[in-house]
Structure formats: C-alpha cells, structure tokens
Design an enzyme around this catalytic site. Sequence first.
Site, PDB file in Angstrom:
ATOM      1  N   ASP A  59      31.365  38.465  44.825  1.00 13.76           N
ATOM      2  CA  ASP A  59      32.092  39.866  45.131  1.00 13.76           C
ATOM      3  C   ASP A  59      33.497  39.395  45.818  1.00 13.76           C
ATOM      4  OD1 ASP A  59      32.799  42.492  45.357  1.00 13.76           O
ATOM      5  OD2 ASP A  59      32.376  42.581  47.642  1.00 13.76           O
ATOM      6  N   ASP A  65      36.434  41.626  47.636  1.00  9.52           N
ATOM      7  CA  ASP A  65      36.624  42.230  48.956  1.00  9.52           C
ATOM      8  C   ASP A  65      35.526  42.450  50.076  1.00  9.52           C
ATOM      9  OD1 ASP A  65      39.240  43.512  48.094  1.00  9.52           O
ATOM     10  OD2 ASP A  65      38.134  44.419  46.612  1.00  9.52           O
ATOM     11  N   THR A  73      34.134  42.056  40.717  1.00  9.04           N
ATOM     12  CA  THR A  73      34.581  43.068  41.655  1.00  9.04           C
ATOM     13  C   THR A  73      34.896  44.286  41.134  1.00  9.04           C
ATOM     14  OG1 THR A  73      36.806  43.373  42.740  1.00  9.04           O
ATOM     15  CG2 THR A  73      37.070  42.184  40.690  1.00  9.04           C
ATOM     16  N   SER A  74      34.938  45.232  41.944  1.00  8.36           N
ATOM     17  CA  SER A  74      34.937  46.624  41.523  1.00  8.36           C
ATOM     18  C   SER A  74      36.567  46.953  41.611  1.00  8.36           C
ATOM     19  CB  SER A  74      34.235  47.763  42.714  1.00  8.36           C
ATOM     20  OG  SER A  74      33.123  47.552  42.815  1.00  8.36           O
ATOM     21  N   LYS A 100      29.422  49.050  40.159  1.00  6.11           N
ATOM     22  CA  LYS A 100      28.294  48.789  41.114  1.00  6.11           C
ATOM     23  C   LYS A 100      27.935  50.191  41.714  1.00  6.11           C
ATOM     24  CE  LYS A 100      30.489  44.402  42.207  1.00  6.11           C
ATOM     25  NZ  LYS A 100      31.006  43.575  43.503  1.00  6.11           N
ATOM     26  N   ASP A 108      28.611  41.797  50.080  1.00  3.71           N
ATOM     27  CA  ASP A 108      28.861  42.583  51.250  1.00  3.71           C
ATOM     28  C   ASP A 108      28.181  44.055  51.589  1.00  3.71           C
ATOM     29  OD1 ASP A 108      31.205  43.208  50.127  1.00  3.71           O
ATOM     30  OD2 ASP A 108      32.120  43.898  51.916  1.00  3.71           O
TER      31      ASP A 108
END
Length: 226
Positions: free
Chosen positions: A19, A21, A111-112, A143, A168
């Site tokens: 991931d 961030d 990543t989102s 996600k 995370d």
Amino acid sequence: MTAELDPDLHVPARGLLFDNDGVLVDSLAAVESAWTRWAHAHDLEPHQALSIVHGRRAVDTVALLLPEGQRAAGAQLIEDFEIEDADVVAAMAGVPALLASLPPGSWAVVTSGTRTLATARLRAAGIPVPEVFVTADDVAAGKPDPAGYLAAAAGLGLDPAHALVLEDSPSGIAAGLAAGSPVLGIGEEALDSAAPVVVRDLAGVRWAGDGLLLPAATVLRGPTGH
C-alpha cells in the site's frame, strides 16, 4: 551469562505488494489538511470526511458525502487539494533501505489514490515508482475489494498466495486477505484487523531472498514467542 536475543521473525514471500499511504509514505498531515479544506468548501464538518477516508478511493469517500450531482466536481476538488499538499509527505521509517535491497521486479504498489496523486507522493518522498503500479484509476472497485491486489500479483507473475501484502488500514488488509495473499499489518491501527502479523513500522525490516525478516522489537502481533 547474557540473555539470548529474540530471533528475527521470518515471513515467507516471493514478492511484496505495498500500500502507499501509511506504509511507504507518511501522508497523514497532507490528507488531513486537504480533506479539512474540502469539507469546509462543502459546508461539512471535517470529521465527517476524516473518519471514513483512510484506505478508500477519494471517489468512494466523496460518493458517501455528496449528492450525485456534486460528486464529479467534489472528486476533482479533493484531487487538486491533495496534489497541492503532496510535497509535504516523507518516506515512512525503514522504507528507503528496504526498497533498495529488493530485486528488480519483486515489488509493486497498490493504492487507493489516483495515479497522479500517488506518483506525486512517491516522488516527494524520494521513492521510485515501480513498474507494477495499481491505482484507483485501474480498478472498478476500491479496497476492500481485492481487484487491485489480484492485478498486482499477476503483474509480478505471482500466485497471490506467494505475494505478501503490506497494509495499514483495515479495508486494505481485508482486500489483501480477500485476494488470498498473506498480509503484514503496519502500525497500531492494524491490530484492529485480521492481519496475523503486525509490526510497528518497517524500520530494520530486511529482505531475505525468500521473504522478510522482522526484528522482534518491531513486532506488535505475531506467532507465539514473538
């Protein structure tokens, strides 16, 4: 007689799916600043956005907060705000050393964030953009849907069961588990998830050729004896 040091915990993997961030880059201050400005622009209390934004695509957060006719403009505004604040992010602890030790083609980012925003944050943190880079622009569902991690594992030529997900947020951890991948939780928030192993951060974490070696001092949750 000196006490025997706890051994490093070995987590097997043939490749790593990060991931962005909260795992590779510390963007918390930038996220909070941008979404606070965005909330005020829409006459919302900042906590309404900040309580749901972590681990989600911005378009999905916007869809929960704005009526349909305002969503396109709302998504563009938060993208603009987050890109403006991207230069304040930094690499998370241990990340530069770990990435420098990885063989080429052995890791990916899922990543989102949008490609533009995620690229800006990686560059600001001095982190190279990997060849396999799955962003919010590349999947139909964000996600906790596993699509991003499945795509990244395929991009590395790996069965998802051999690709270790580093996450995370609870939604990201759920996505990794749904993809059939082993998951390493990062940070205390991950203790509230189903991640079987959780570390405080990636400081001192090393690539062993067949997985990661986790210093005992950073392991928050792991097998009995660690």
